[in-house]
Motif scaffolding. Structure first.
Motif, PDB file in Angstrom:
ATOM      1  N   ARG A   1     -99.951  81.897 -15.670  1.00  0.00           N
ATOM      2  CA  ARG A   1    -100.815  81.994 -14.074  1.00  0.00           C
ATOM      3  C   ARG A   1    -102.006  83.516 -14.372  1.00  0.00           C
ATOM      4  O   ARG A   1    -102.312  83.934 -14.013  1.00  0.00           O
ATOM      5  CB  ARG A   1    -100.312  81.690 -12.815  1.00  0.00           C
ATOM      6  CG  ARG A   1     -99.895  80.208 -12.547  1.00  0.00           C
ATOM      7  CD  ARG A   1     -99.854  79.635 -11.504  1.00  0.00           C
ATOM      8  NE  ARG A   1     -98.896  78.347 -11.894  1.00  0.00           N
ATOM      9  CZ  ARG A   1     -98.261  77.956 -10.952  1.00  0.00           C
ATOM     10  NH1 ARG A   1     -98.340  78.468  -9.268  1.00  0.00           N
ATOM     11  NH2 ARG A   1     -98.549  76.956 -10.678  1.00  0.00           N
ATOM     12  N   ASN A   2    -100.347  84.519 -14.707  1.00  0.00           N
ATOM     13  CA  ASN A   2    -100.175  85.989 -15.166  1.00  0.00           C
ATOM     14  C   ASN A   2    -102.222  85.797 -15.628  1.00  0.00           C
ATOM     15  O   ASN A   2    -102.470  86.523 -15.373  1.00  0.00           O
ATOM     16  CB  ASN A   2     -99.104  86.573 -14.891  1.00  0.00           C
ATOM     17  CG  ASN A   2     -98.583  86.866 -13.680  1.00  0.00           C
ATOM     18  OD1 ASN A   2     -98.926  86.455 -12.205  1.00  0.00           O
ATOM     19  ND2 ASN A   2     -97.107  86.810 -13.711  1.00  0.00           N
TER      20      ASN A   2
ATOM     21  N   SER B   1    -107.050  87.572 -17.493  1.00  0.00           N
ATOM     22  CA  SER B   1    -108.214  87.325 -18.085  1.00  0.00           C
ATOM     23  C   SER B   1    -109.606  86.914 -16.853  1.00  0.00           C
ATOM     24  O   SER B   1    -110.746  86.890 -17.977  1.00  0.00           O
ATOM     25  CB  SER B   1    -108.096  86.176 -19.594  1.00  0.00           C
ATOM     26  OG  SER B   1    -108.362  85.120 -18.437  1.00  0.00           O
ATOM     27  N   ALA B   2    -109.236  87.020 -15.823  1.00  0.00           N
ATOM     28  CA  ALA B   2    -109.966  87.297 -15.179  1.00  0.00           C
ATOM     29  C   ALA B   2    -110.590  88.106 -14.568  1.00  0.00           C
ATOM     30  O   ALA B   2    -111.697  88.613 -13.612  1.00  0.00           O
ATOM     31  CB  ALA B   2    -110.344  85.867 -14.075  1.00  0.00           C
ATOM     32  N   GLY B   3    -110.017  89.573 -14.826  1.00  0.00           N
ATOM     33  CA  GLY B   3    -110.160  91.400 -14.427  1.00  0.00           C
ATOM     34  C   GLY B   3    -109.173  91.641 -13.454  1.00  0.00           C
ATOM     35  O   GLY B   3    -109.319  91.815 -12.902  1.00  0.00           O
ATOM     36  N   TYR B   4    -108.232  90.571 -13.362  1.00  0.00           N
ATOM     37  CA  TYR B   4    -107.738  90.444 -11.915  1.00  0.00           C
ATOM     38  C   TYR B   4    -105.907  90.559 -12.310  1.00  0.00           C
ATOM     39  O   TYR B   4    -105.108  90.552 -13.214  1.00  0.00           O
ATOM     40  CB  TYR B   4    -107.435  89.920 -10.458  1.00  0.00           C
ATOM     41  CG  TYR B   4    -108.603  88.869 -10.599  1.00  0.00           C
ATOM     42  CD1 TYR B   4    -109.402  89.949  -9.707  1.00  0.00           C
ATOM     43  CD2 TYR B   4    -109.444  88.240 -11.264  1.00  0.00           C
ATOM     44  CE1 TYR B   4    -110.641  89.481  -9.179  1.00  0.00           C
ATOM     45  CE2 TYR B   4    -110.054  87.351 -10.307  1.00  0.00           C
ATOM     46  CZ  TYR B   4    -111.008  88.336  -9.218  1.00  0.00           C
ATOM     47  OH  TYR B   4    -112.384  88.136  -9.062  1.00  0.00           O
ATOM     48  N   ALA B   5    -105.362  91.725 -11.225  1.00  0.00           N
ATOM     49  CA  ALA B   5    -104.317  92.565 -11.678  1.00  0.00           C
ATOM     50  C   ALA B   5    -102.956  90.585 -11.146  1.00  0.00           C
ATOM     51  O   ALA B   5    -102.999  90.052 -11.370  1.00  0.00           O
ATOM     52  CB  ALA B   5    -103.168  93.116 -10.273  1.00  0.00           C
ATOM     53  N   ALA B   6    -101.415  91.107 -11.651  1.00  0.00           N
ATOM     54  CA  ALA B   6    -101.009  89.967 -11.786  1.00  0.00           C
ATOM     55  C   ALA B   6    -100.733  89.521 -10.702  1.00  0.00           C
ATOM     56  O   ALA B   6    -100.487  90.750  -9.966  1.00  0.00           O
ATOM     57  CB  ALA B   6     -99.607  89.769 -13.074  1.00  0.00           C
TER      58      ALA B   6
END
Length: 132
Positions: A70-71, A76-81
């Motif tokens: 999930r992280n 890969s979508a440009g968000y932080a873990a």
């Protein structure tokens, strides 16, 4: 007359499609599990729509991904873990490791092991020597 170029799929879009295909799920099945529409999922997979952070998490949960995966999807979508990872020797993991040791002891006299996500040996009981 102007033509519009189709958006190229993002790494996240390609990964969602790949993981959905591996699980042999239709877009409709995944969309229903994630609480969205098949059309929105189609737009995400084609790169026409950028999913929000909550949607990335819902899709990852609906695909049954591990927290580490999930992280990876969030990154890969440009968000932080979103999920912290603790090293095996840290105090946060101590109670889980103690529970695993107890389970391994309960399997005696039979050999038992605990393997990590990449197949590495994490723990083994005293009877493991019989196997090696």
């Amino acid at each position: 007359m102007a033509t519009t170029a189709a958006a190229a799929p993002t790494p996240f879009a390609r990964e969602v499609r790949r993981r959905r295909a591996l699980r042999r799920m239709s877009q409709l099945e995944l969309a229903t599990l994630a609480g969205t529409t098949q059309r929105h999922l189609s737009f995400i997979e084609s790169g026409r729509s950028a999913p929000g952070r909550a949607m990335v998490i819902r899709l990852s949960e609906s695909l049954g991904l591990t927290l580490r995966e999930r992280n990876s999807m969030l990154l890969s979508a440009g968000y932080a873990a979103a999920y912290a990872e603790s090293p095996a020797g840290s105090a946060a993991v101590g109670p889980a490791m103690e529970a695993l040791r107890s389970i391994l002891t309960g399997h005696l006299p039979y050999p038992a092991v605990v393997a990590g996500p990449r197949g590495e040996l994490v723990l083994a009981n005293a009877a493991f020597g019989v196997l090696t």
